[in-house]
Design an enzyme around this catalytic site. Structure first.
Site, mmCIF file in Angstrom:
data_model
loop_
_atom_site.group_PDB
_atom_site.id
_atom_site.type_symbol
_atom_site.label_atom_id
_atom_site.label_comp_id
_atom_site.label_asym_id
_atom_site.label_seq_id
_atom_site.Cartn_x
_atom_site.Cartn_y
_atom_site.Cartn_z
ATOM 1 N N CYS A 89 0.970 -1.732 0.056
ATOM 2 C CA CYS A 89 -0.224 0.080 0.000
ATOM 3 C C CYS A 89 0.762 0.996 0.256
ATOM 4 O O CYS A 89 1.551 1.080 0.291
ATOM 5 C CB CYS A 89 -0.850 0.235 1.112
ATOM 6 S SG CYS A 89 -1.780 -1.401 1.603
ATOM 7 N N LYS A 124 4.246 -3.886 -6.919
ATOM 8 C CA LYS A 124 5.521 -3.891 -7.932
ATOM 9 C C LYS A 124 6.123 -4.465 -6.288
ATOM 10 O O LYS A 124 7.193 -4.966 -6.309
ATOM 11 C CB LYS A 124 5.600 -2.689 -8.036
ATOM 12 C CG LYS A 124 6.959 -2.182 -8.505
ATOM 13 C CD LYS A 124 7.407 -3.103 -9.621
ATOM 14 C CE LYS A 124 8.978 -2.883 -10.811
ATOM 15 N NZ LYS A 124 9.088 -4.167 -11.216
ATOM 16 N N LYS A 126 7.742 -14.799 -16.086
ATOM 17 C CA LYS A 126 7.021 -13.544 -16.376
ATOM 18 C C LYS A 126 5.547 -13.361 -16.960
ATOM 19 O O LYS A 126 4.833 -12.626 -16.900
ATOM 20 C CB LYS A 126 7.873 -12.856 -17.240
ATOM 21 C CG LYS A 126 8.134 -11.310 -18.048
ATOM 22 C CD LYS A 126 9.321 -11.047 -16.539
ATOM 23 C CE LYS A 126 8.400 -10.894 -15.399
ATOM 24 N NZ LYS A 126 9.901 -10.704 -14.007
ATOM 25 N N GLU A 159 3.205 -13.511 -14.802
ATOM 26 C CA GLU A 159 2.767 -12.254 -13.949
ATOM 27 C C GLU A 159 1.556 -11.949 -15.351
ATOM 28 O O GLU A 159 0.458 -11.113 -14.505
ATOM 29 C CB GLU A 159 3.595 -11.447 -13.826
ATOM 30 C CG GLU A 159 3.975 -11.761 -12.168
ATOM 31 C CD GLU A 159 5.374 -10.901 -12.234
ATOM 32 O OE1 GLU A 159 5.738 -10.465 -11.295
ATOM 33 O OE2 GLU A 159 6.280 -11.167 -13.080
ATOM 34 N N TRP A 161 -3.602 -2.260 -1.199
ATOM 35 C CA TRP A 161 -3.406 -3.844 -1.717
ATOM 36 C C TRP A 161 -3.949 -4.868 -0.523
ATOM 37 O O TRP A 161 -2.970 -5.026 0.643
ATOM 38 C CB TRP A 161 -2.163 -4.285 -1.932
ATOM 39 C CG TRP A 161 -1.545 -5.314 -2.412
ATOM 40 C CD1 TRP A 161 -1.729 -5.460 -3.561
ATOM 41 C CD2 TRP A 161 -1.041 -6.825 -2.150
ATOM 42 N NE1 TRP A 161 -1.452 -7.025 -4.083
ATOM 43 C CE2 TRP A 161 -0.404 -7.304 -2.670
ATOM 44 C CE3 TRP A 161 0.319 -6.968 -1.195
ATOM 45 C CZ2 TRP A 161 -0.147 -8.784 -2.492
ATOM 46 C CZ3 TRP A 161 0.970 -8.055 -0.590
ATOM 47 C CH2 TRP A 161 0.540 -8.743 -1.057
ATOM 48 N N GLU A 170 12.501 -17.957 -15.331
ATOM 49 C CA GLU A 170 11.518 -16.562 -15.115
ATOM 50 C C GLU A 170 10.813 -16.113 -15.829
ATOM 51 O O GLU A 170 9.984 -15.440 -15.395
ATOM 52 C CB GLU A 170 13.258 -15.333 -15.701
ATOM 53 C CG GLU A 170 12.792 -14.188 -15.135
ATOM 54 C CD GLU A 170 12.642 -13.464 -14.282
ATOM 55 O OE1 GLU A 170 12.272 -14.602 -13.547
ATOM 56 O OE2 GLU A 170 11.955 -12.362 -14.080
ATOM 57 N N ARG A 193 2.710 0.588 -5.548
ATOM 58 C CA ARG A 193 2.492 -0.468 -3.588
ATOM 59 C C ARG A 193 0.946 -0.955 -3.489
ATOM 60 O O ARG A 193 0.836 -2.147 -2.761
ATOM 61 C CB ARG A 193 2.289 0.906 -2.830
ATOM 62 C CG ARG A 193 4.415 0.722 -3.577
ATOM 63 C CD ARG A 193 4.314 2.241 -1.830
ATOM 64 N NE ARG A 193 4.538 1.762 -1.156
ATOM 65 C CZ ARG A 193 5.163 1.566 0.096
ATOM 66 N NH1 ARG A 193 6.989 1.617 -0.837
ATOM 67 N NH2 ARG A 193 5.628 0.523 1.211
ATOM 68 N N ASN A 213 -0.017 1.243 5.746
ATOM 69 C CA ASN A 213 0.937 0.200 5.259
ATOM 70 C C ASN A 213 1.439 -0.895 6.239
ATOM 71 O O ASN A 213 1.586 -0.912 7.351
ATOM 72 C CB ASN A 213 2.185 0.264 4.702
ATOM 73 C CG ASN A 213 1.792 1.291 3.850
ATOM 74 O OD1 ASN A 213 0.623 2.170 3.039
ATOM 75 N ND2 ASN A 213 2.499 2.311 3.006
ATOM 76 N N GLY A 214 1.166 -2.205 6.250
ATOM 77 C CA GLY A 214 2.174 -3.272 6.957
ATOM 78 C C GLY A 214 0.369 -4.031 7.332
ATOM 79 O O GLY A 214 -0.718 -3.965 7.183
ATOM 80 N N HIS A 241 8.455 -37.083 -15.615
ATOM 81 C CA HIS A 241 8.496 -37.714 -14.365
ATOM 82 C C HIS A 241 7.656 -37.504 -13.673
ATOM 83 O O HIS A 241 7.198 -37.378 -13.082
ATOM 84 C CB HIS A 241 9.706 -37.632 -13.625
ATOM 85 C CG HIS A 241 11.143 -38.451 -13.858
ATOM 86 N ND1 HIS A 241 11.391 -39.384 -13.800
ATOM 87 C CD2 HIS A 241 12.219 -37.266 -14.894
ATOM 88 C CE1 HIS A 241 12.857 -40.268 -14.584
ATOM 89 N NE2 HIS A 241 12.439 -38.470 -14.862
HETATM 90 O O1 M6R Z 1 11.901 -5.460 -5.572
HETATM 91 P P1 M6R Z 1 12.131 -6.605 -5.016
HETATM 92 O O2 M6R Z 1 12.979 -7.239 -6.279
HETATM 93 O O3 M6R Z 1 12.729 -7.087 -3.897
HETATM 94 O O4 M6R Z 1 10.824 -7.450 -6.120
HETATM 95 C C1 M6R Z 1 11.066 -8.947 -5.673
HETATM 96 C C2 M6R Z 1 10.189 -9.873 -6.586
HETATM 97 O O5 M6R Z 1 7.917 -8.940 -5.987
HETATM 98 C C3 M6R Z 1 9.442 -9.319 -7.840
HETATM 99 O O6 M6R Z 1 10.767 -9.670 -8.398
HETATM 100 C C4 M6R Z 1 8.164 -10.087 -8.428
HETATM 101 O O7 M6R Z 1 8.598 -11.604 -8.239
HETATM 102 C C5 M6R Z 1 8.194 -9.098 -10.085
HETATM 103 N N1 M6R Z 1 7.424 -8.950 -9.487
HETATM 104 C C6 M6R Z 1 8.680 -10.403 -10.781
HETATM 105 O O8 M6R Z 1 8.267 -9.534 -12.373
#
Ligand code: M6R
Length: 592
Positions: free
Chosen positions: A2, A587, A470, A473, A73, A466, A27, A99-100, A489
């Site tokens: 947030c 993010k 991507k 997401e 969030w 990775e 956020r 926040n938190g 397997h």
């Molecule tokens: O800010 P950070 O690199 O610590 O974030 C870690 C993950 O939350 C971040 O890489 C997340 O997996 C991304 N949305 C991936 O695209």
């Protein structure tokens, strides 16, 4: 998670405060709200969804001299109007944004005489304050003795116009002061560019803002003589320019980001401190991160092991926190990787490591972040602001940094010379040269598939992980990644006619041949094979192959991930999804 923006000062439009809040949308974007106070009257406007929904409901002629605003969030309770912040107590004595996570919310709830309608821990806290403290800051601070968890909190009190009450623990909060105006925000990026003083709230600190004055306190109600800080960062506006989305803009910036990264390290001699004396005793290196940063750690571990010969292990931060590894403090070096520098799990792991006396380096893109501020040794990534939720250019810069670091240590210890600048400049030149037309066609052929499978061996398997993250997401396709040898397997059961099977083939001849053999059973069952390879022979007559021009197998991940980021972007667009703000995500994940 947030974002918070608070204001106390001269009369301004409410919309101006919400414009600042918009910079914190990374956020979270489940709901947004604002509360202002005038003549002891509280006015709150909230909307479910993105901040633009809130903005369109605020008349331009609404002004304020004191307000708190929030973009959410959802953690406790669904993304509804009732759960949107700010939350007022039943008699409106306290209205708060938070926040938190309040960890002992149930215990507080059980004690409340009036139970709030909202499901949030924040609404419970607001009611708790009403039932347990009066209007002065001393009483407010005392009430926090019973609050457990992490919080950045900004409150309005109905009986005190033009005043803000602030509490902070394990969630960032900054205050800027200029003549006649005080702003509070969870990230300095949303503070005004011009200010006289900037303060960073520390854990267990409190602040009381009244008119143009700020008083800081510790949790024993002692006045804190707080020093202002300087942030050597220019928060220039990040605009889309000609691009429709930040995700594609950030992919397109990868070449220049790598080049800037190399130049920055050269100009500032960043690696100089990692000399023989620094490194000579380490027998283990542990790399720690979350999500994409964890994947960068996996690739970085390969760089270090292959180029330096020091044993590396890589940990997901949220898992590492609960491990009790037997490690020699003098022989183990930690590397924390985080784009934002605010990821709660990574920060927590760092604090544990620090408290045990280990030496550590932090690799981060935000030099004023909590992780950076807690680190003596920093490897900066020079990716520039990354706005899209899916990490693209930051990942590429993390790999660039780790390659520079590993090569530098090699040069220090081995006496032979790896010209990493030259290697990486070549990578930078090639990174965007993949065949976009082919990928556009591949995107059209896979976007309706419910599943996708990514495969590879060794370092190619890490890229598969990775690439799969991507796609998942930003397209919501249920994508998964496996080492190619694992195909038979169990997960072959998922393969159906048309299932995309995305294969990374950049390793040794034997690895590639084993991977390609392993995929034959899937192809026989109708899987649609797509190959990312640095072998021209596999790509020249194949419409479903993407050629990457990489002679150095260690650097292939940087070149093979870029087309996959582009593919994920294209699939997202075909599905009508906003790739910059995919559902349920944010993010920066600042809660554990
Ligand atoms: O800010 P950070 O690199 O610590 O974030 C870690 C993950 O939350 C971040 O890489 C997340 O997996 C991304 N949305 C991936 O695209």
């Amino acid at each position: 998670m947030c974002g918070i923006v608070g204001y106390c000062g001269k009369k301004i439009q409410l919309k101006k405060i919400i414009d600042k809040l918009k910079k914190l949308e990374y956020r979270g974007y489940d709901s947004a709200g604002i509360t202002s106070i005038k003549n002891n009257t509280i006015t709150t406007i909230k909307q479910v969804g993105k901040i633009d929904n809130l903005l369109s409901n605020i008349p331009g002629n609404l002004h304020t001299t004191c307000a708190i605003s929030h973009t959410r969030w959802a953690t406790h309770g669904k993304a509804t109007h009732t759960n949107a912040h700010p939350h007022s107590s039943s008699k409106e004595q306290w209205t708060i944004v938070h926040n938190g996570i309040i960890e002992n919310y149930q215990e507080l709830y059980d004690k409340l005489k009036t139970k709030p309608a909202s499901d949030t821990d924040t609404a419970i806290l607001s009611q708790y304050l009403e039932e347990n403290c009066n209007d002065n800051i001393e009483s407010f601070i005392t009430a926090f003795k019973n609050i457990k968890g992490s919080y950045a909190i900004v409150c309005i009190n109905k009986n005190n116009n033009d005043s803000l009450y602030i509490a902070k623990k394990n969630s960032p909060l900054y205050i800027s002061q200029a003549y006649g105006e005080i702003w509070v925000a969870s990230d300095p990026i949303s503070l005004p560019l011009e200010y006289d003083y900037l303060y960073e709230m520390l854990d267990n600190e409190f602040a009381y803002i009244s008119d143009s004055n700020i008083s800081f306190y510790d949790n024993n109600i002692n006045i804190v003589d707080k020093k202002h800080i300087n942030i050597n960062e220019s928060f220039e506006e990040t605009n889309l320019n000609k691009y429709p989305h930040f995700m594609i803009k950030e992919i397109e910036e990868e070449q220049s980001a790598i080049e800037k990264q190399i130049q920055f390290y050269k100009d500032k001699c960043i690696l100089k401190e990692y000399n023989y004396d620094f490194i000579k005793n380490y027998e283990n290196i542990k790399l720690i991160g979350c999500g994409t940063a964890y994947h960068a750690g996996l690739v970085g571990a390969r760089f270090i092991e292959k180029l330096v010969g020091i044993k590396c292990t890589v940990e997901i931060a949220s898992e590492y926190i609960y491990k009790e590894p037997i490690l020699d403090t003098n022989k183990t070096l930690f590397i924390f990787i985080s784009q934002s520098g605010e990821t709660a799990d990574t920060l927590r792991a760092l604090e544990i490591v620090k408290s045990k006396g280990f030496n550590y380096i932090s690799l981060t893109n935000v030099l004023y972040s909590s992780i950076a501020r807690k680190s003596k040794h920093i490897l900066p990534t020079i990716a520039g602001p990354e706005i899209a939720v899916a990490s693209t250019k930051a990942f590429v810069c993390q790999l660039t940094t780790l390659y520079m670091f590993a090569s530098h240590i090699h040069n220090v210890l081995e006496g032979t010379f790896i010209d990493y600048e030259k290697d990486l400049r070549e990578v930078a030149k090639k990174i965007l040269s993949f065949n976009k037309e082919k990928l556009d066609i591949i995107a059209k052929s896979i976007y309706q598939s419910p599943t996708a499978i990514f495969l590879g061996k060794d370092i190619d398997y890490i890229v598969a992980m990775e690439a799969s993250l991507k796609l998942k997401e930003v397209s919501y396709i249920n994508s998964t990644s496996y080492p190619s040898g694992e195909l038979k397997h169990g997960f072959l059961a998922l393969v159906e006619d048309g299932t995309p099977l995305i294969i990374f083939a950049t390793g040794s001849d034997i690895q590639i041949s084993k991977t390609l053999n392993a995929t034959q059973e899937s192809i026989a069952r109708g899987a649609k094979e797509i190959i990312i390879t640095n072998r021209y022979e596999y790509s020249k007559h194949n419409d479903n192959s993407i050629y990457i021009d990489s002679l150095n197998p260690l650097l292939a991940p940087i070149l093979s991930i870029a087309p996959m980021q582009y593919l994920a972007y294209k699939v997202s667009i075909l599905k009508g999804i906003n790739p910059d703000q995919p559902r349920n995500l944010a993010k920066s994940v600042t809660v554990e």
